[in-house]
Design a protein around this motif. Structure first.
Motif, PDB file in Angstrom:
ATOM      1  N   THR A 491       0.843  -1.197   0.000  1.00  0.00           N
ATOM      2  CA  THR A 491       0.000   0.000   0.000  1.00  0.00           C
ATOM      3  C   THR A 491       0.874   1.241   0.000  1.00  0.00           C
ATOM      4  N   TRP A 492       0.342   2.301  -0.581  1.00  0.00           N
ATOM      5  CA  TRP A 492       1.093   3.550  -0.705  1.00  0.00           C
ATOM      6  C   TRP A 492       1.415   4.127   0.671  1.00  0.00           C
ATOM      7  N   ASP A 493       0.389   4.229   1.514  1.00  0.00           N
ATOM      8  CA  ASP A 493       0.623   4.818   2.828  1.00  0.00           C
ATOM      9  C   ASP A 493       1.489   3.928   3.699  1.00  0.00           C
ATOM     10  N   GLY A 494       1.399   2.597   3.507  1.00  0.00           N
ATOM     11  CA  GLY A 494       2.251   1.703   4.281  1.00  0.00           C
ATOM     12  C   GLY A 494       3.715   1.885   3.930  1.00  0.00           C
ATOM     13  N   VAL A 495       4.027   2.047   2.640  1.00  0.00           N
ATOM     14  CA  VAL A 495       5.409   2.253   2.218  1.00  0.00           C
ATOM     15  C   VAL A 495       5.927   3.592   2.730  1.00  0.00           C
ATOM     16  N   LEU A 496       5.103   4.645   2.608  1.00  0.00           N
ATOM     17  CA  LEU A 496       5.528   5.963   3.087  1.00  0.00           C
ATOM     18  C   LEU A 496       5.743   5.967   4.595  1.00  0.00           C
ATOM     19  N   PRO A 691       1.996  -0.555  -5.236  1.00  0.00           N
ATOM     20  CA  PRO A 691       0.732   0.094  -4.846  1.00  0.00           C
ATOM     21  C   PRO A 691      -0.017   0.599  -6.077  1.00  0.00           C
ATOM     22  N   ILE A 692      -1.329   0.395  -6.104  1.00  0.00           N
ATOM     23  CA  ILE A 692      -2.118   0.704  -7.299  1.00  0.00           C
ATOM     24  C   ILE A 692      -2.096   2.192  -7.618  1.00  0.00           C
ATOM     25  N   GLU A 693      -1.798   3.025  -6.645  1.00  0.00           N
ATOM     26  CA  GLU A 693      -1.789   4.474  -6.903  1.00  0.00           C
ATOM     27  C   GLU A 693      -0.709   4.877  -7.900  1.00  0.00           C
ATOM     28  N   GLN A 694       0.300   4.026  -8.097  1.00  0.00           N
ATOM     29  CA  GLN A 694       1.389   4.385  -9.008  1.00  0.00           C
ATOM     30  C   GLN A 694       0.922   4.515 -10.451  1.00  0.00           C
ATOM     31  N   ASP A 695      -0.139   3.821 -10.834  1.00  0.00           N
ATOM     32  CA  ASP A 695      -0.593   3.832 -12.231  1.00  0.00           C
ATOM     33  C   ASP A 695      -1.855   4.664 -12.429  1.00  0.00           C
ATOM     34  N   GLN A 696      -2.273   5.385 -11.412  1.00  0.00           N
ATOM     35  CA  GLN A 696      -3.495   6.196 -11.531  1.00  0.00           C
ATOM     36  C   GLN A 696      -3.135   7.627 -11.934  1.00  0.00           C
ATOM     37  N   PHE A 697      -2.665   7.795 -13.157  1.00  0.00           N
ATOM     38  CA  PHE A 697      -2.298   9.143 -13.618  1.00  0.00           C
ATOM     39  C   PHE A 697      -2.646   9.293 -15.098  1.00  0.00           C
ATOM     40  N   TYR A 698      -2.824  10.559 -15.499  1.00  0.00           N
ATOM     41  CA  TYR A 698      -3.079  10.907 -16.893  1.00  0.00           C
ATOM     42  C   TYR A 698      -1.773  11.337 -17.551  1.00  0.00           C
ATOM     43  N   CYS A 699      -1.797  11.364 -18.865  1.00  0.00           N
ATOM     44  CA  CYS A 699      -0.615  11.815 -19.601  1.00  0.00           C
ATOM     45  C   CYS A 699      -0.492  13.331 -19.470  1.00  0.00           C
ATOM     46  N   GLU A 700       0.678  13.783 -19.065  1.00  0.00           N
ATOM     47  CA  GLU A 700       0.925  15.205 -18.877  1.00  0.00           C
ATOM     48  C   GLU A 700       1.770  15.804 -19.990  1.00  0.00           C
TER      49      GLU A 700
END
Length: 711
Positions: A491-496, A691-700
């Motif tokens: 998880t993102w928060d667990g790693v942080l 963590p799944i949050e790593q791939d939740q982004f749009y092309c910038e």
């Protein structure tokens, strides 16, 4: 001091010469002295070394090779006399030197028609027999020692042996036993008896086998005019000061072997290793061109691996030379622990081989440096970075078709082509092969073995925890740890908060590439799966372990792969130029070069970004932008449950998240899931995802310069 060219018989009159042996180098030996020396050796009164030294010609001994386990070593010694070289083998340097001298004396005796000395085995039976059974056989009487002193020593040894046996097992010793008297060893060679079944041993080591002739001596025997030239500094001709640059672990020697107008190169951490590598390359080329079937020995064993040994050596040479060229004026980033590269060939020929990528690195991104916008490169291990460089190259190849007015017409200069009789999609040309070079075995299951221990029988513990298990790299460190059988979700928060960020090992990723392909999920919508033809290692190749790591551990459980996916096992080859082990600390950067760009990128492996904190062209954001540009111009491949009836273009791809774009490659995702299921069914662990949050982004990256984007 002038060399002595003639020797007269001391027993004859000064005016009368004895029969002489004329050698090519201008030396002349006394035939009678040679005969007497041979008789003394045959009767045991003189050792071959002493007999050879007393003949009046300069004798030089060199240690050529030392191999085998510590309890049962094998040495190779060469003796050079009058520009002639002869080899001897033995379980000690002394025995090998004596056998080399014996071989030299026999050669001279046979030249003049005399009877050669009795043949002696290449290794000492006493040490060999001791290695197998734990018992010592009688040793020959040493020159210069009386028979009485010889018997006294043997009696003392026998008495000590009896005392140790009495301490270990008193019940087996008979009463009133007398001390055994050591008998003098006969003059004929002793043949060891069969190992006694009444003496069990805790370990059953493999019997010592005498070493074969080295490739260097084989070449000298076949081609006396062969030449070797040595250079320094990772193969360059520059005289580099190791102390100034502090590059002890990176410096390599290069030896060029010239034979019949051809040149063969070898590299190594010493001149000896480099010369040996060049000799192996030359000998492998000679054998493959002159023999109908490959010779089964340590030199040409790679011929049975699917690609010729000269091609494997050429791939290694291209990658190493390109890396040296790129870092010629950059001594800081010349430091590396693992080097990788990708080469594309045409019909597995040396001519036309093209180097695509050269990379270094052994580290992964730190957990607190993860990016939510795809701007950081998570895994900077050399082989993983090389695969991302290959993806950059494939995007550039597809750009040629996207910018062409006729995108379905094959381009001759490209390595990919449109799929015939289809409205969409491309594939690697049938005569192209992709080869991955790694300077050492990939981390993970492919490296879990002891290089100095040979496995004499199949593994008796196929389900053992450390054998075949999925393994993860650890944050801010080197090496891998086994994955627990229980499912692990990061998880993102667990790693942080402090949990270590885990990344799957390179062996596990190689296994995934053998099933799902090198192209990845995004390119899988435009390009059919791309597989490796071979994996060339610079060191630590044990084929059984390597095959298990990339294919063998899960192949029995792999089912229902969607076409055109399949299990593609690459050929496994070791380059002749071996890599030396470097115990120094690995640098925290990764040098990544792709053929699409003239200069390499230097990525800080801890942050996953360039040293100026800018994103790398290998990051997810850059890959996503290239894919969006191409899918707007090229139709996508039909996926599962779709029909290739007409070209299909994506609607509004710019509104997709990176994770959503990857999920569109349904065939690729199913193939990957089949592999994960096979690992679970084989009880080898569960694949650990980021963590799944790593791939939740749009092309910038919008309205970017195409030449910069596809560089």
């Amino acid at each position: 001091m002038m060399e002595r060219k003639r020797t007269y018989d001391s027993e004859g009159p000064p005016t009368k010469r004895s029969a002489l042996i004329h050698l090519d180098a201008g030396f002349t030996w006394n035939l009678q002295a040679l005969t007497k020396a041979a008789e003394a050796v045959a009767q045991g009164g003189k050792s071959p070394v002493s007999a050879l030294n007393e003949l009046g010609v300069r004798v030089v001994y060199n240690l050529l090779d030392h191999r085998g386990p510590a309890h049962c070593p094998n040495f190779t010694v060469a003796v050079t006399v009058a520009d002639m070289t002869f080899e001897g083998y033995g379980s000690s340097k002394r025995d090998a030197r004596a056998n080399a001298a014996r071989t030299c004396l026999n050669a001279l005796l046979m030249r003049v028609g005399q009877t050669p000395l009795p043949v002696k085995m290449n290794i000492d039976f006493s040490s060999d027999f001791q290695c197998i059974t734990g018992r010592k056989s009688p040793k020959p009487k040493k020159p210069g020692k009386s028979e009485k002193s010889e018997k006294t020593e043997e009696s003392e040894k026998s008495e000590n042996s009896e005392k140790s046996e009495e301490n270990t097992d008193i019940s087996d010793k008979p009463e009133n036993s007398e001390k055994p008297v050591a008998k003098e060893k006969p003059k004929a060679p002793i043949v060891p008896p069969e190992p006694s079944p009444q003496e069990p041993s805790l370990f059953s080591p493999k019997p010592c086998i005498p070493s074969h002739k080295s490739p260097i001596n084989k070449l000298y025997e076949m081609y006396p005019t062969i030449e070797f030239a040595t250079t320094y500094g990772d193969g360059s001709t520059l005289d580099v000061d190791r102390t100034t640059l502090n590059l002890n672990h990176s410096m390599r020697f290069k030896v060029v072997c010239r034979l019949n107008g051809m040149t063969y190169e070898g590299y190594g951490s010493s001149k000896k290793q480099a010369k040996l590598a060049a000799s192996k390359a030359a000998l492998a080329s000679i054998m493959s061109s002159s023999l109908p079937e490959p010779v089964v020995d340590s030199i040409t064993a790679n011929s049975s691996s699917g690609i010729p040994q000269p091609l494997a050596d050429h791939i290694s040479k291209l990658v190493n030379e390109k890396f040296t060229e790129l870092m010629q004026n950059d001594p800081v980033h010349l430091k590396r622990k693992v080097l990788a590269g990708i080469v594309i060939t045409i019909d597995n020929e040396l001519e036309g081989a093209k180097i695509i990528a050269v990379t270094t690195g052994t580290k992964c991104v730190s957990g607190d440096k993860m990016s939510v916008s795809g701007r950081a490169v998570n895994d900077c291990h050399a082989e993983v970075a090389a695969r991302r460089c290959l993806q950059r190259y494939l995007y550039k190849q597809l750009l040629m078709y996207a910018d062409s007015p006729r995108p379905r017409v094959p381009i001759e200069s490209s390595d990919i082509e449109p799929i015939p009789l289809a409205h969409a999609g491309y594939r690697l040309k049938a005569n192209r092969q992709i080869h991955l070079y790694i300077s050492t075995a990939p981390c993970g299951d492919g490296r879990i073995f002891s290089p100095h221990e040979e496995q004499l029988e199949p593994d008796r513990h196929p389900n053992r925890f450390s054998r075949g298990q999925l393994r993860t790299k650890i944050e801010s460190g080197e090496g891998t740890i086994p994955v627990k059988n229980a499912s692990l979700i990061q998880t993102w928060d667990g790693v942080l908060q402090g949990e270590r960020l885990l990344t799957m090992s390179c062996s596990d990723k190689l296994a995934r590439w053998c099933v799902a392909g090198l192209q990845g999920a995004l390119l899988a919508q435009l390009l059919q799966p791309v597989y490796l033809t071979s994996v060339v290692l610079g060191s630590l190749l044990q084929r059984d372990h390597m095959y298990r790591a990339i294919c063998g551990r899960y192949e029995a459980h792999l089912q229902a792969l969607p076409p055109p996916h399949g299990l593609h096992a690459p050929h496994l080859v070791r380059a002749a130029s071996t890599e030396a082990r470097t115990p120094a600390k690995a640098p925290s950067f990764s040098a990544c070069w792709c053929v699409t760009s003239p200069k390499p990128e230097i990525i800080n492996a801890i942050t996953g970004k360039l040293e100026n904190d800018q994103p790398s062209l290998l990051c997810k954001q850059a890959m996503f932008a290239r894919w969006l540009y191409l899918v707007r111009k090229l139709p996508v491949l039909p996926q599962m449950n779709q029909y290739d009836s007409e070209p299909l273009y994506l609607e509004d791809p710019g509104g997709l998240l990176y994770a959503e774009a990857k999920e569109l490659a349904t065939s690729y995702q199913m193939a990957k899931n089949c592999l994960m299921k096979a690992f679970r069914q084989a009880q080898l662990g569960t694949w650990v995802k980021k963590p799944i949050e790593q791939d939740q982004f749009y092309c910038e990256i919008v309205n970017a310069n195409t030449s910069l984007l596809f560089a």
